[in-house]
Write an enzyme that holds these catalytic residues in place. Structure first.
Site, PDB file in Angstrom:
ATOM      1  N   PHE A 106       0.819  -1.221   0.000  1.00  0.00           N
ATOM      2  CA  PHE A 106       0.000   0.000   0.000  1.00  0.00           C
ATOM      3  C   PHE A 106       0.852   1.269   0.000  1.00  0.00           C
ATOM      4  CE2 PHE A 106       0.020   1.972   4.266  1.00  0.00           C
ATOM      5  CZ  PHE A 106       0.824   1.078   4.934  1.00  0.00           C
ATOM      6  N   LYS A 107       2.099   1.116   0.458  1.00  0.00           N
ATOM      7  CA  LYS A 107       2.970   2.302   0.521  1.00  0.00           C
ATOM      8  C   LYS A 107       3.184   2.926  -0.851  1.00  0.00           C
ATOM      9  CE  LYS A 107       4.694   0.499   4.596  1.00  0.00           C
ATOM     10  NZ  LYS A 107       5.464   0.309   5.694  1.00  0.00           N
ATOM     11  N   ASP A 108       3.073   2.090  -1.891  1.00  0.00           N
ATOM     12  CA  ASP A 108       3.245   2.611  -3.250  1.00  0.00           C
ATOM     13  C   ASP A 108       2.213   3.683  -3.584  1.00  0.00           C
ATOM     14  OD1 ASP A 108       5.353   0.947  -4.005  1.00  0.00           O
ATOM     15  OD2 ASP A 108       3.996  -0.677  -4.578  1.00  0.00           O
ATOM     16  N   LEU A 111       3.862   6.709  -1.893  1.00  0.00           N
ATOM     17  CA  LEU A 111       5.269   7.000  -2.188  1.00  0.00           C
ATOM     18  C   LEU A 111       5.520   7.268  -3.662  1.00  0.00           C
ATOM     19  CD1 LEU A 111       7.182   4.824   0.363  1.00  0.00           C
ATOM     20  CD2 LEU A 111       7.527   7.252  -0.066  1.00  0.00           C
TER      21      LEU A 111
END
Ligand code: HSE
Length: 765
Positions: A106-108, A111
């Site tokens: 999910f960080k994508d 980020l």
């Protein structure tokens, strides 16, 4: 405007993005929040349109163009090949898949866009310092940060991770996304050691011309993009009729640092009808206790669990919710945070607890997490990762309110093959790559591209001491080695406009020295050394103090004056080295423009510098370049004669003007170049190699060239002059050209060399 959760510090969105944390250690939150106009039209919006609507609310000082720039740079087909998010509906529960980005977590979602938000914020605030991003990671954030900052090309990034403390896939992923400016270093110790070291660097960093930033979720630039997917999934649920007008739903979020779930809370603030927030923790269940008792107490054992991204005892983003619970009383929050740092705990009041009534906490043990993966697969035929499993387990255990629940699925199951293997009762093996294959064979769930491309990537671990890292982030280490791949330019009709790079390298060493020196270049004249010339050119343009250099040619695999871009290797290396000595002040676009200023045309330089098949042209003084896809089935060969030609003479022989007919001939074929290479259609490649602007003049300079071309064509290859010649480039679908016995033709000895496409371009070590 944004305000600190502790003092009254007020900043615009762009200033808050640049600052990260407020001066008093607090986090930033919007002073007031507008509502979205969630009418049926809105539900039709695609992900980027929803993103724009959300950013318009939260990025208060960004113009529409700036928002559009950030969205189109990040949310594209390179980062999100198939889709932005997936939503899987089952009866009362739906899963929001946030793992379709480059690093499958999910960080994508945030980020990927953060570099562009920082970039715009710098411009808006007149900050012209270079940017260095420093991140400590326990595995996941590192990969997502590296993949995003490498793509933007405007930042230096250093990621530190515990040596031996991350999974095989996580390490492969981080190393995959490293290059001359983007680094991942293993450090002896555990994650806490890395994080403490990063904090130490931040506290004593004093490089005036460098803006040092972090990429973790306390920055609003990471939090705001996470609001988008809650709004988007609500739109989708309305559009598909899963939710009716006026119907509310719950969200259940696996939580560590409390960022993801707080983004859901912000989504409700702007109008998404969320009834309940289910905060799911693993064994590190400090949040579960907090929502039950109002006491936040981190004085407890820290466990390393099978959902490692949530192994956290201080959930930083909770401070934002507590701030709202206190009625935006910064002094009160500051007091709580002081208690937390002094005693490791704080207790909120009853009225503040009342404010949190829509939050419910639950936790899952290691065994329960594994069981939840198995149960979900068995009952729903749906494979989930351990973090999502924590949420699913908690969802199953809590009291239900009858509403639809959206479980946030934060990572691909293929990122955690050991735990998933256990859950599916498959045979355990030592290698994650083997387990991934087994899981896919058993479940039929395809291995995502983001994992496939890593499976055979073999970049070695780079272990560094703290002293070495400190010297790197302070740009003290004025010694560098640069390997630049060869390139084949023109590709027939794309004269001066296209090129492809191959894994055949020239390697140069650079070291700051008392005076300029060159070594290992044979008898060539010092003053004409192209590497040194290129190095000097960038300094000259920068107006900065010159750093004399000793240049050593360490490895020379690219034959010179053969049409395989050997001079491009010199120019690329020289300019990159100068930029390194100047602490990387310039971005890739500018460097490529300077390289082109030296060479005259960018078609060899762009692929040598950036890798792959690249289209490029000069627009004024600026080089516009674009990397395009090459079909994996294509095989490339350099057919190299013993004779050489000078590029100068091969350019001079071409007439200054051409007929409209010839120009149209080239142009019409060039329109098919990208497609031909993408689908690997050799017949079409033969057409795009059929040029009228340079090859008819150059072939006569290549003794035996036409005959060699004919032999290769008879054997199924498309053939063009490589660059200015005299080598030829042969492209086909089958291997084996190297077995063709060309031998001596018209008195020239020919060599056939298989070439692997170099995707990465020049490497700086
Ligand atoms: N496009 C260039 C040429 C490549 O054909 O002359 C060699 O520098």
């Amino acid at each position: 405007m944004y305000i600190s959760t502790r003092s009254g510090e007020r900043l615009t969105a762009s200033q808050a993005i640049l600052k990260g944390l407020s001066s008093d250690g607090g986090l930033f939150l919007p002073e007031s929040i507008e509502k979205l106009n969630l009418t049926p039209d809105f539900f039709e919006k695609n992900y980027c349109e929803v993103a724009k609507a959300v950013f318009k609310i939260f990025l208060d000082d960004f113009t529409e163009e700036e928002i559009d720039f950030a969205i189109s740079s990040a949310y594209d087909k390179i980062n999100f090949r198939e889709r932005f998010v997936g939503i899987k509906h089952f009866d009362k529960v739906s899963f929001l898949e946030l793992f379709h980005g480059p690093t499958l977590a999910f960080k994508d979602m945030a980020l990927t866009i953060l570099p562009f938000l920082i970039d715009v914020s710098k411009k808006k605030n007149g900050v012209d310092k270079k940017s260095l991003i420093l991140v400590a990671t326990s595995g996941d954030t590192g990969g997502a940060a590296l993949s995003s900052f490498i793509k933007s090309g405007k930042f230096d990034t250093v990621v530190l991770y515990p040596d031996g403390g991350v999974s095989e896939i996580q390490e492969k992923q981080m190393l995959y996304y490293t290059d001359d400016r983007t680094k991942a270093f293993a450090v002896k110790g555990n994650f806490d050691d890395c994080q403490t070291f990063v904090k130490e660097i931040f506290s004593r960093y004093n490089q005036k011309d460098v803006l040092l930033s972090s990429a973790n979720s306390i920055n609003i630039g990471r939090l705001i993009p996470q609001v988008i997917y809650y709004v988007y999934s609500y739109c989708q649920m309305r559009k598909t009729g899963k939710l009716k007008d006026g119907e509310k739903f719950n969200v259940c979020v696996p939580t560590g640092n409390f960022g993801d779930i707080f983004a859901g809370y912000l989504a409700r603030e702007i109008g998404v009808p969320i009834e309940k927030f289910i905060c799911a923790s693993n064994k590190n269940n400090v949040l579960t206790d907090f929502f039950k008792t109002g006491l936040y107490d981190k004085n407890r054992e820290f466990y390393k669990s099978n959902s490692p991204a949530m192994d956290i005892l201080v959930s930083s983003n909770l401070e934002r919710l507590v701030y709202l619970a206190t009625g935006r009383n910064g002094a009160k929050v500051a007091e709580y945070m002081q208690d937390l740092s002094k005693t490791g705990k704080y207790q909120i009041s009853d009225s503040e607890r009342e404010f949190l009534k829509d939050f419910d906490g639950g936790c899952s043990t290691e065994e329960e997490t594994i069981k939840a993966i198995g149960k979900c697969y068995k009952e729903l035929n749906y494979l989930i990762d351990p973090h999502t499993a924590v949420a699913y387990d908690v969802y199953n255990k809590i009291e239900k309110n009858g509403l639809q629940t959206l479980i946030v699925s934060t990572a691909s199951p293929y990122k955690f093959p050991f735990t998933v293997t256990k859950a599916l009762s498959l045979t355990e093996k030592a290698s994650e790559v083997e387990l991934i294959k087994d899981i896919s064979a058993y479940t039929g769930v395809p291995v995502p591209f983001g994992i496939k491309k890593l499976m055979y990537s073999k970049k070695p671990t780079v272990l560094k001491t703290k002293e070495q890292i400190e010297s790197i982030v302070n740009y003290e280490n004025l010694k560098v080695e640069i390997s630049v791949p060869c390139s084949s330019a023109n590709l027939g009709v794309a004269f001066d406009g296209a090129g492809v790079s191959f894994a055949l390298y020239n390697t140069f060493g650079f070291e700051a020295s008392d005076c300029d020196q060159v070594e290992g270049f044979g008898g060539k004249n010092f003053d004409n050394n192209l590497v040194l010339k290129a190095y000097k050119k960038l300094f000259e343009l920068s107006g900065k103090e010159y750093v004399p250099v000793k240049i050593t040619l360490k490895k020379c695999s690219v034959p010179s004056s053969s049409g395989l871009g050997s001079s491009a290797t010199c120019i690329v290396a020289g300019v990159m080295a100068a930029n390194y000595m100047l602490k990387n002040i310039y971005d890739r676009d500018y460097l490529l423009s300077v390289m082109t200023m030296i060479e005259g045309h960018p078609d060899n330089l762009a692929p040598a510098f950036l890798g792959g098949l690249t289209f490029s042209y000069l627009n004024g003084e600026k080089v516009i370049s674009r990397k395009v896809e090459i079909n994996k089935n294509l095989k490339f060969y350099a057919i190299i004669p013993s004779a050489t030609t000078s590029t100068k003479s091969a350019r001079e022989i071409i007439p200054e003007t051409c007929s409209v007919k010839d120009a149209v001939h080239n142009l019409s074929r060039a329109l098919n170049l990208e497609h031909a290479f993408k689908v690997g259609d050799v017949k079409l490649i033969k057409d795009v190699f059929d040029d009228k602007l340079h090859q008819p003049y150059r072939f006569p300079l290549i003794s035996g060239g036409e005959k060699v071309k004919a032999i290769l064509e008879e054997n199924g290859y498309a053939v063009a002059i490589s660059g200015a010649g005299p080598s030829l480039l042969a492209v086909g679908n089958k291997s084996g050209a190297e077995k063709l016995n060309l031998g001596v033709i018209d008195g020239v000895k020919w060599k056939v060399k298989f070439l692997k496409v170099c995707d990465k371009g020049a490497l700086l070590r």
